[in-house]
Design a protein around this motif. Sequence first.
Motif, PDB file in Angstrom:
ATOM      1  N   LYS A 156      -3.086  -6.224  -1.551  1.00 13.44           N
ATOM      2  CA  LYS A 156      -3.653  -6.793  -2.781  1.00 13.44           C
ATOM      3  C   LYS A 156      -3.609  -8.315  -2.802  1.00 13.44           C
ATOM      4  O   LYS A 156      -4.429  -8.956  -3.487  1.00 13.44           O
ATOM      5  CB  LYS A 156      -2.928  -6.233  -4.000  1.00 13.44           C
ATOM      6  CG  LYS A 156      -1.468  -6.646  -4.111  1.00 13.44           C
ATOM      7  CD  LYS A 156      -0.800  -6.044  -5.336  1.00 13.44           C
ATOM      8  CE  LYS A 156       0.668  -6.474  -5.439  1.00 13.44           C
ATOM      9  NZ  LYS A 156       1.329  -5.880  -6.611  1.00 13.44           N
ATOM     10  N   ASP A 170      -6.502   5.794 -10.234  1.00 11.51           N
ATOM     11  CA  ASP A 170      -6.406   6.637 -11.439  1.00 11.51           C
ATOM     12  C   ASP A 170      -6.265   8.118 -11.076  1.00 11.51           C
ATOM     13  O   ASP A 170      -6.814   9.001 -11.744  1.00 11.51           O
ATOM     14  CB  ASP A 170      -7.641   6.430 -12.328  1.00 11.51           C
ATOM     15  CG  ASP A 170      -7.385   6.818 -13.776  1.00 11.51           C
ATOM     16  OD1 ASP A 170      -6.209   6.871 -14.169  1.00 11.51           O
ATOM     17  OD2 ASP A 170      -8.360   7.087 -14.499  1.00 11.51           O
ATOM     18  N   CYS A 193       0.314   2.830   0.150  1.00 15.55           N
ATOM     19  CA  CYS A 193      -1.030   2.605  -0.391  1.00 15.55           C
ATOM     20  C   CYS A 193      -1.625   1.344   0.239  1.00 15.55           C
ATOM     21  O   CYS A 193      -1.066   0.244   0.117  1.00 15.55           O
ATOM     22  CB  CYS A 193      -0.944   2.453  -1.912  1.00 15.55           C
ATOM     23  SG  CYS A 193      -2.516   2.041  -2.705  1.00 15.55           S
ATOM     24  N   LEU A 195       2.761   5.607  -8.149  1.00 14.04           N
ATOM     25  CA  LEU A 195       2.208   4.697  -9.158  1.00 14.04           C
ATOM     26  C   LEU A 195       1.216   3.710  -8.547  1.00 14.04           C
ATOM     27  O   LEU A 195       0.251   3.297  -9.205  1.00 14.04           O
ATOM     28  CB  LEU A 195       3.333   3.957  -9.873  1.00 14.04           C
ATOM     29  CG  LEU A 195       4.249   4.811 -10.745  1.00 14.04           C
ATOM     30  CD1 LEU A 195       5.337   3.950 -11.376  1.00 14.04           C
ATOM     31  CD2 LEU A 195       3.455   5.533 -11.820  1.00 14.04           C
ATOM     32  N   ASP A 196       1.442   3.335  -7.280  1.00 11.90           N
ATOM     33  CA  ASP A 196       0.492   2.435  -6.609  1.00 11.90           C
ATOM     34  C   ASP A 196      -0.870   3.112  -6.462  1.00 11.90           C
ATOM     35  O   ASP A 196      -1.914   2.504  -6.730  1.00 11.90           O
ATOM     36  CB  ASP A 196       1.019   2.043  -5.230  1.00 11.90           C
ATOM     37  CG  ASP A 196       2.232   1.132  -5.306  1.00 11.90           C
ATOM     38  OD1 ASP A 196       2.422   0.491  -6.361  1.00 11.90           O
ATOM     39  OD2 ASP A 196       2.988   1.069  -4.326  1.00 11.90           O
ATOM     40  N   GLU A 209      -2.756  -1.422  -2.369  1.00 12.77           N
ATOM     41  CA  GLU A 209      -1.623  -2.132  -2.949  1.00 12.77           C
ATOM     42  C   GLU A 209      -0.959  -3.043  -1.923  1.00 12.77           C
ATOM     43  O   GLU A 209      -0.588  -4.180  -2.226  1.00 12.77           O
ATOM     44  CB  GLU A 209      -0.602  -1.130  -3.488  1.00 12.77           C
ATOM     45  CG  GLU A 209       0.654  -1.739  -4.091  1.00 12.77           C
ATOM     46  CD  GLU A 209       0.395  -2.564  -5.344  1.00 12.77           C
ATOM     47  OE1 GLU A 209       1.264  -3.377  -5.711  1.00 12.77           O
ATOM     48  OE2 GLU A 209      -0.683  -2.393  -5.965  1.00 12.77           O
ATOM     49  N   GLN A 221      -2.041   5.571  -8.269  1.00  9.48           N
ATOM     50  CA  GLN A 221      -2.632   5.764  -9.599  1.00  9.48           C
ATOM     51  C   GLN A 221      -3.158   4.446 -10.174  1.00  9.48           C
ATOM     52  O   GLN A 221      -4.159   4.432 -10.883  1.00  9.48           O
ATOM     53  CB  GLN A 221      -1.604   6.406 -10.518  1.00  9.48           C
ATOM     54  CG  GLN A 221      -1.283   7.846 -10.121  1.00  9.48           C
ATOM     55  CD  GLN A 221      -0.319   8.512 -11.070  1.00  9.48           C
ATOM     56  OE1 GLN A 221       0.668   7.925 -11.496  1.00  9.48           O
ATOM     57  NE2 GLN A 221      -0.599   9.761 -11.409  1.00  9.48           N
ATOM     58  N   LYS A 222      -2.483   3.352  -9.868  1.00 14.12           N
ATOM     59  CA  LYS A 222      -2.916   2.035 -10.327  1.00 14.12           C
ATOM     60  C   LYS A 222      -4.302   1.691  -9.783  1.00 14.12           C
ATOM     61  O   LYS A 222      -5.153   1.140 -10.497  1.00 14.12           O
ATOM     62  CB  LYS A 222      -1.886   0.990  -9.877  1.00 14.12           C
ATOM     63  CG  LYS A 222      -2.313  -0.462 -10.038  1.00 14.12           C
ATOM     64  CD  LYS A 222      -1.227  -1.370  -9.463  1.00 14.12           C
ATOM     65  CE  LYS A 222      -1.682  -2.812  -9.368  1.00 14.12           C
ATOM     66  NZ  LYS A 222      -0.636  -3.666  -8.737  1.00 14.12           N
ATOM     67  N   HIS A 223      -4.557   2.033  -8.534  1.00 15.01           N
ATOM     68  CA  HIS A 223      -5.818   1.650  -7.898  1.00 15.01           C
ATOM     69  C   HIS A 223      -6.903   2.721  -8.044  1.00 15.01           C
ATOM     70  O   HIS A 223      -8.095   2.381  -8.037  1.00 15.01           O
ATOM     71  CB  HIS A 223      -5.589   1.352  -6.415  1.00 15.01           C
ATOM     72  CG  HIS A 223      -4.832   0.090  -6.163  1.00 15.01           C
ATOM     73  ND1 HIS A 223      -5.437  -1.151  -6.104  1.00 15.01           N
ATOM     74  CD2 HIS A 223      -3.503  -0.135  -5.989  1.00 15.01           C
ATOM     75  CE1 HIS A 223      -4.521  -2.080  -5.891  1.00 15.01           C
ATOM     76  NE2 HIS A 223      -3.340  -1.495  -5.805  1.00 15.01           N
TER      77      HIS A 223
END
Length: 369
Positions: free
Chosen positions: A108, A155, A102, A148-149, A105, A151-153
Amino acid sequence: MRIAFCINKYFPYGGLQRDFMRIAKEVLSRGHAVRVYTRQWEGDKPAEMEVVKVPTTSFRNIGKNVQYFRWVQKHLQSNPVDKVVGFNRMPGLDVYFAGDVCYAENNKNRGFFYKLSSRYRHFCAFEKAVFSKGLKTKILLLTNKNKLDYQKHYDTEDDRFYLLPPGIDFDRKYDRQPEGSREAFRQEFGIEPQQKLLLQVCSNYELKGVDRSLKAIAALPEKLRKNIVFFVVGQDSPDKMRQLAQSLHVEELVHFFGGRDDIARFMLGSDLMLHPARHEAAGIVILESIVSGLPIIVSGACGYAPYVQEADAGLVLSEPFEQNEYNRAIQTVLSNTVQLNKWNKNAKEFADHANLYGLASKAADIILE
């Protein structure tokens, strides 16, 4: 069906490129038409595959990406297909093969001004055009490590992710090589019986940590260092790493090779694989090392690193990476032939029983459904 594949650059030795070719050939084998959009193609072109060269004139990568995207979109309007599959991130994809980490991520912690740069805004925008909530793009994952990375950024919805099994070529497996291959290889390259041959295979030397390996070799005690040889194989310029080897006074131990078709021979003839990558979404070479029976030391940043632990076929380094830990790991392993032999045996047993070969078939199922 007519399937368009988008891949910025194709060359036969990159992990992403090899996954693309396996999937494209699988789609072709099922009777569907394949068109490939690429800026650069090196190597053979399958006769039944339509390869469209996309012209770009920009000197900057982001400019090339934008020109590539706009040209492909315009071409598709007059030459429509049923599905568009991307191996690089861009708007308008039906399916995206997530062969990289990602971007948001991974960057970041970059500074305020970098995040104002056109480079950062471009790559985040193209990533957002694939992963944003509400889109219909299907996402093919090599591991769950980066899900998860994303989805974190962005959704991203769970049901848009599809986990693929690995996709190792059967011809890389240890028992597919001719009898006596290891001995013949070592004789060809002048590797003495007492010498340990270390191997690193990658197409981006800096990203995959060749400099880290050179520093670790330079840190070895003289007794170990004088009995090792280090082969680096991959499609990249060796100039920077060769200069580093000279500054570390280990240049006589290191030999650089370009991309090759006989990597299975190199793996069978070696004693230890090194792969201390700075980041790696998966790392097909990790599994190829295992199925070759070649023990490996790998960074924890690699998506396929858990397979090394599952197979008990080597060592996974801690994250964040510590050069001293890597130095000690290589020294310890080279001092323990019993451990190397155990890992070799474990790797072969794992190669015989694990599901490591189904990526292309599963990906084609998802693309064509």
